[in-house]
Design a protein around this motif. Sequence first.
Motif, PDB file in Angstrom:
ATOM      1  N   ALA A  42       9.857  -1.528  -3.820  1.00 18.23           N
ATOM      2  CA  ALA A  42       9.677  -1.910  -2.103  1.00 18.23           C
ATOM      3  C   ALA A  42       8.737  -1.086  -1.839  1.00 18.23           C
ATOM      4  N   GLY A  46       5.028  -1.682  -0.389  1.00 13.87           N
ATOM      5  CA  GLY A  46       4.324  -1.370   1.044  1.00 13.87           C
ATOM      6  C   GLY A  46       3.095  -0.467   0.822  1.00 13.87           C
ATOM      7  N   PHE A  86       5.389  -3.781   8.192  1.00 14.56           N
ATOM      8  CA  PHE A  86       5.738  -4.257   6.897  1.00 14.56           C
ATOM      9  C   PHE A  86       5.805  -3.063   6.019  1.00 14.56           C
ATOM     10  N   SER A  87       4.620  -2.267   5.807  1.00 14.56           N
ATOM     11  CA  SER A  87       4.707  -1.283   5.118  1.00 14.56           C
ATOM     12  C   SER A  87       5.739  -0.043   5.408  1.00 14.56           C
ATOM     13  N   SER A  89       8.404  -0.364   7.067  1.00 13.32           N
ATOM     14  CA  SER A  89       9.673  -0.481   6.687  1.00 13.32           C
ATOM     15  C   SER A  89      10.084  -0.376   5.306  1.00 13.32           C
ATOM     16  N   LEU A  90       9.165  -0.924   4.551  1.00  7.94           N
ATOM     17  CA  LEU A  90       9.607  -0.780   2.947  1.00  7.94           C
ATOM     18  C   LEU A  90       9.273   0.785   2.476  1.00  7.94           C
ATOM     19  N   ARG A  99      18.467   0.095   4.739  1.00 11.27           N
ATOM     20  CA  ARG A  99      17.996  -1.632   5.317  1.00 11.27           C
ATOM     21  C   ARG A  99      18.024  -1.634   6.381  1.00 11.27           C
ATOM     22  N   VAL A 102      15.197  -3.847   7.944  1.00 12.78           N
ATOM     23  CA  VAL A 102      14.745  -5.078   6.820  1.00 12.78           C
ATOM     24  C   VAL A 102      14.144  -6.121   7.683  1.00 12.78           C
ATOM     25  N   THR A 105      10.126  -6.081   8.307  1.00  5.85           N
ATOM     26  CA  THR A 105       9.313  -6.399   7.150  1.00  5.85           C
ATOM     27  C   THR A 105       8.494  -7.723   7.391  1.00  5.85           C
ATOM     28  N   GLY A 108       6.211  -7.973  10.161  1.00  2.00           N
ATOM     29  CA  GLY A 108       4.654  -7.136   9.570  1.00  2.00           C
ATOM     30  C   GLY A 108       4.094  -8.078   8.891  1.00  2.00           C
ATOM     31  N   GLY A 109       4.630  -9.064   7.825  1.00  2.00           N
ATOM     32  CA  GLY A 109       4.001 -10.028   7.150  1.00  2.00           C
ATOM     33  C   GLY A 109       3.330 -11.018   8.189  1.00  2.00           C
TER      34      GLY A 109
END
Length: 128
Positions: A42, A46, A86-87, A89-90, A99, A102, A105, A108-109
């Motif tokens: 993960a 990220g 996204f990055s 959170s990863l 998590r 979570v 993520t 962010g995507g």
Amino acid sequence: MKDKKMKLWLTLGALSGFLAVAFGAFGAHGLANRASPEELNAFEIGARYHMYHALALIAVAWLATQGESTLVSTAGWAFMAGIVLFSGSLYVLGITGSRSLVLATPLGGVAFLIGWACLIARALKLPA
């Protein structure tokens, strides 16, 4: 105004690229024996998406020199939001195993997708 926008996006893109390399190195060397394979994977995803979008910000910097465009600025801010959500959170998952972020993520995507959609819309407005 174009020079200020270009400077903003180039600075953010270069800083993001720097951080993506730093986080990638940390993941490869600092987390290798501390994180589970899933957490390390993960974290690496990220860092990879962080770098892709750092490069996208540099493209935004160049596009900002081509004329004022709300679509280009929106793309840049969407890419920044995607990097953080996204990055980020990863990175948290990889470093802490938590998590708790979570749900950030996929948001962010979506931000990344919005950024790319804005660039598509801007490209379609260019003269043939």
